[in-house]
Scaffold this active site. Structure first.
Site, PDB file in Angstrom:
ATOM      1  N   ASP A   1       7.802  35.901  -2.188  1.00 53.89           N
ATOM      2  CA  ASP A   1       5.991  35.717  -2.740  1.00 53.89           C
ATOM      3  C   ASP A   1       5.265  37.207  -2.910  1.00 53.89           C
ATOM      4  O   ASP A   1       6.532  37.772  -2.264  1.00 53.89           O
ATOM      5  CB  ASP A   1       5.285  34.423  -1.468  1.00 53.89           C
ATOM      6  CG  ASP A   1       3.757  34.331  -2.421  1.00 53.89           C
ATOM      7  OD1 ASP A   1       3.684  35.358  -3.013  1.00 53.89           O
ATOM      8  OD2 ASP A   1       3.285  33.651  -1.512  1.00 53.89           O
TER       9      ASP A   1
HETATM   10  C1  BGC Z   1       0.111  33.933  -3.354  1.00 48.57           C
HETATM   11  C2  BGC Z   1       1.406  33.440  -4.580  1.00 48.57           C
HETATM   12  C3  BGC Z   1       0.917  33.776  -5.890  1.00 48.57           C
HETATM   13  C4  BGC Z   1       0.957  35.267  -5.666  1.00 48.57           C
HETATM   14  C5  BGC Z   1       1.278  36.266  -6.930  1.00 48.57           C
HETATM   15  C6  BGC Z   1       0.753  35.337  -3.477  1.00 48.57           C
HETATM   16  O1  BGC Z   1      -0.750  35.937  -2.686  1.00 48.57           O
HETATM   17  O2  BGC Z   1       0.846  33.002  -2.417  1.00 48.57           O
HETATM   18  O3  BGC Z   1       1.141  32.075  -4.703  1.00 48.57           O
HETATM   19  O4  BGC Z   1       1.702  33.154  -7.030  1.00 48.57           O
HETATM   20  O5  BGC Z   1       0.647  36.419  -5.126  1.00 48.57           O
HETATM   21  O6  BGC Z   1      -0.178  35.755  -7.306  1.00 48.57           O
END
Ligand code: BGC
Length: 762
Positions: free
Chosen positions: A293
């Site tokens: 993530d």
């Molecule tokens: C979130 C993800 C997301 C990623 C990209 C993160 O903060 O937890 O679910 O896909 O950002 O935007």
């Protein structure tokens, strides 16, 4: 990615192989797929053999190309082979130029993955995923994801970070909006539908994009629903509940998974080899790739697992994170390899996983996007799917004296009141980076469009936002209510109150909304609450002050049109809750598939705090698992949802008293529409395994079917149940099917009481 040639495409070659299915020792093998896979694997390995360690590590990096990060500087990274993927760039010309640089100006010509959070639509916004789950209609959810994929692909996106398949039993958690709710079976069905919608039948086609099941794993169990908080989930519960939708996603061919931000049992998911090596690779045989993530590799040191980025890179890479999103920790990998801490095999495996995905997407053949080859954004079909999804997602929670549907000929004037009646942005919900609020049909517009010609409509916003406590126009609201035949109150949460990092400890209607309800109530007119929200809310304090409640979630672009149709009976409500609605926040977690406990509560064993007899001994309180001030049941249970018709379930039957392990039994019941209007009911099958090697839930959803019936029409709903569907992870955490006694229920919610018994035998 603009061509769609038949056959499997491998690096510029189109391999045309007739599909031949042969049966070898009872195993059907699709020759063309197997040969294409071999060819692809060969090509992956040939490419890998030519790559320097720098180029390999380059493939493991995903850079942010949005939010003030101009993409120009990425060109140099691409020329040098230092980048495998980007995210957050939706300008198709720039994406094409970056693909050109990658293909023509880098040494090995490896194309780029272009990721984006396409969570519930792109420009055309569908209901939030929790609302989509309330449709209990996987075919419709698949269509929605298809629309989203097509719109996103036309902007150069080839990879979405969806579906989110985190089971969650905590409505305080802001990200419940993105999830399909509390149940692993329903979540799995939604996950598979979305993956099919995004990835289609041919990933190399121009309008399909790679999906990403996230967040692996356990994120939805964050302590007290506080986003990013710790999770502690025993392995048995992890396997029996939280991992199930991920397994379903892998079985459905999802291309990628995202590691969770959260700490799981002391080892943050991003550094958790039990999850990513043992379960995902060794047990499930996943051959796509895992992305971290956002900066979650670096965060391993913030968690306190490592001392700094170098060790974090070591932990994440060896645990199985193939690509780092938006961080710099993987810059240390080269040193770690040079020092012999990480073997080249680990890196090769990660790069193979990533290259495989790029081949499957057809990017080596043609990564370019020609927007002219795509249907128009928000075209008739897209809007129709968005409207249907909104229609089917709306759950009617209350309808006293049949106040709904409103009768056009009897209602001459309607007061439309509330902060969310005409809020085009708020109705779209969380994660709508690309959502176009100018397309939104609001509730007010929907009502005006439908009945504006004949019915007088007065509109009072009453509160500037859903959170307002001051500047509230109670008097105007009361006056409008008094002068109208009916009141439609649009209440709930604006979009910023749910989603990532937007958890709440109090899930009542925010601001002065409950007071607004009571003020409007004084006018003595029928009051219908339409609630737009990103989570279940505790509505105990207003439920008796309104005649009807339509829970519409954040319904997306076409929400207002769908709401108007349901209010005036053009369509009937058919949504069912994908998550329990607590009476009060202290009941959380409350979910239908709880265990029985040694002292199960019943209506007879509980007492309310106000009814405690001051002279009775303590033991008369029942000694069972309940709350003195809330009992043991939610306000509305999982699977619940009212209709303009009424449905009767009867004559439940099992096709046999016994079913042998490895065989199938049919459970069926008669379902009749006993109402006056045609309507759709979702029949649900629940099962309880009475005795288990580990204790089993009171009920588990094992099947569901949407059935459309005319008034008085009856049908037999049938569910095939294979004994594999009854398998669970036992004490040693292996999957078992145990002979023994089972109960099955068929009905319209998780409280269904029509029951039949059967036995599984050896
Ligand atoms: C979130 C993800 C997301 C990623 C990209 C993160 O903060 O937890 O679910 O896909 O950002 O935007």
């Amino acid at each position: 990615m603009t061509t769609n040639t038949p056959g499997s495409k491998v690096s510029g070659l189109t391999v045309l192989i007739a599909t031949v299915a042969v049966t070898i020792f009872n195993m059907t093998v699709n020759i063309s797929d197997a040969v294409a896979d071999d060819l692809m694997e060969k090509r992956v390995n040939e490419l890998l053999a030519q790559m320097s360690i720098e180029e390999k590590i380059g493939q493991m990096r995903q850079a942010n190309a949005g939010y003030g990060h101009p993409p120009e500087y990425l060109g140099d990274n691409l020329r040098a082979g230092e980048l495998g993927a980007i995210l957050n760039l939706v300008d198709v010309e720039t994406v094409n130029e970056l693909q050109r640089i990658a293909l023509e100006e880098s040494r090995l010509g490896i194309p780029l993955l272009v990721g984006r959070d396409v969570i519930h639509g792109f420009k055309t916004v569908l209901p939030i995923p929790l609302g989509q789950a309330a449709t209990w209609n996987p075919d419709l959810v698949e269509k929605g994801a298809r629309v989203a994929a097509t719109e996103a692909a036309s902007h150069g996106v080839n990879w979405t970070f969806a579906p989110m398949v985190d089971v969650t039993r905590d409505p305080r958690w802001g990200r419940i909006a993105e999830s399909p709710g509390e149940d692993p079976f329903l979540t799995s069905a939604m996950a598979v539908a979305m993956i099919q919608g995004f990835q289609g039948d041919d990933l190399a086609a121009g309008d399909t994009i790679a999906a990403c099941a996230k967040h692996f794993a356990g994120y939805g169990a964050a302590e007290s629903g506080r986003d990013y908080a710790t999770t502690n989930i025993p392995e048995n519960e992890l396997r029996n509940v939280y991992l199930k939708p991920f397994k379903a996603a892998v079985d459905a061919g999802v291309m990628t998974l995202m590691a969770s931000f959260s700490d799981l049992n002391g080892v943050p998911a991003t550094g958790n080899s039990f999850l990513m090596r043992q379960v995902l690779r060794d047990e499930w045989g996943f051959d796509g790739f895992v992305v971290s993530d956002w900066d979650s590799v670096h965060q391993l040191s913030v968690h306190g697992l490592t001392e700094g980025d170098r060790e974090s890179a070591y932990e994440a890479a060896t645990a199985g994170v193939d690509m780092e999103m938006a961080g710099k920790a993987y810059d240390h990998i080269q040193d770690l390899v040079a020092d012999g801490r990480i073997s080249v095999d680990v890196i090769d495996t990660a790069v193979r996983n990533i290259l495989r995905t790029k081949f499957r997407l057809g990017l080596f053949d043609d990564p370019y996007v020609n927007p002219d080859e795509f249907p128009a954004i928000a075209n008739e079909h897209a809007l129709q799917v968005a409207k249907q999804a909104a229609l089917e997602s709306i759950v009617m929670l209350r309808n006293e004296n049949g106040v709904l549907p409103l009768q056009k000929d009897r209602i001459e004037s309607v007061a439309v009141i509330g902060p969310l009646a005409d809020a085009p942005y708020e109705q779209l919900g969380t994660w709508i980076f690309d959502g176009d609020k100018s397309l939104s049909v609001t509730g007010l517009e929907g009502i005006q469009n439908l009945v504006g010609g004949d019915t007088e409509i007065s509109y009072v916003r009453a509160m500037p936002t859903s959170r307002s406590r001051a500047d509230v126009q109670f008097e105007e609201a009361y006056e409008a209510a008094r002068e109208s035949d009916a009141v439609v109150l649009f209440l709930g949460e604006e979009s910023i109150l749910s989603g990532e990092a937007h958890s709440r400890a109090d899930i009542n209607l925010p601001g002065a909304q409950a007071e607004l309800v009571r003020e409007v109530r004084k006018a003595g007119k029928p009051v219908i609450a339409v609630i737009l929200a990103g989570r279940p809310l505790t509505l105990t304090n207003i439920v008796d002050d309104v005649d009807a409640i339509l829970f519409a979630w954040h319904p997306g672009t076409m929400g207002g049109a769908a709401i108007a149709d349901i209010l005036f009976g053009v369509e009937g409500p058919s949504g069912k809750l994908p998550v329990s609605f607590p009476r009060m926040v202290g009941q959380i977690p409350i979910y239908y598939s709880q265990k029985n406990t040694g002292k199960p509560p019943t209506p007879e064993t509980i007492v309310h705090i106000d009814d405690i007899d001051p002279f009775a001994p303590q033991t008369s309180l029942g000694m069972s698992a309940f709350h003195l001030d809330a009992g043991f049941q939610p306000l509305w249970e999982f699977g619940f949802g009212l209709s303009y018709a009424s449905f009767e379930y009867d004559e439940i039957a099992a096709s046999a008293a016994d079913v042998r392990v490895g065989e199938t039994i049919t459970i069926s019941a008669k379902l009749r529409n006993s109402g006056d209007v045609p309507a759709t009911e979702t029949a649900q099958l629940y099962v309880r395994d009475l005795v288990g090697n580990v204790t089993r839930p009171l009920r588990e959803l094992k099947g569901f079917k949407r059935v459309r019936l005319e008034p008085n029409e009856a049908t037999r709903v049938e569910f095939q149940l294979h004994t594999d569907d009854l398998a669970f992870f036992g004490r040693d955490n292996t999957l078992i099917v145990e002979p023994g006694d089972f109960h099955a229920w068929i009905g319209g919610s998780s409280n269904a009481d029509l029951k039949v018994a059967f036995r599984v035998v050896d």
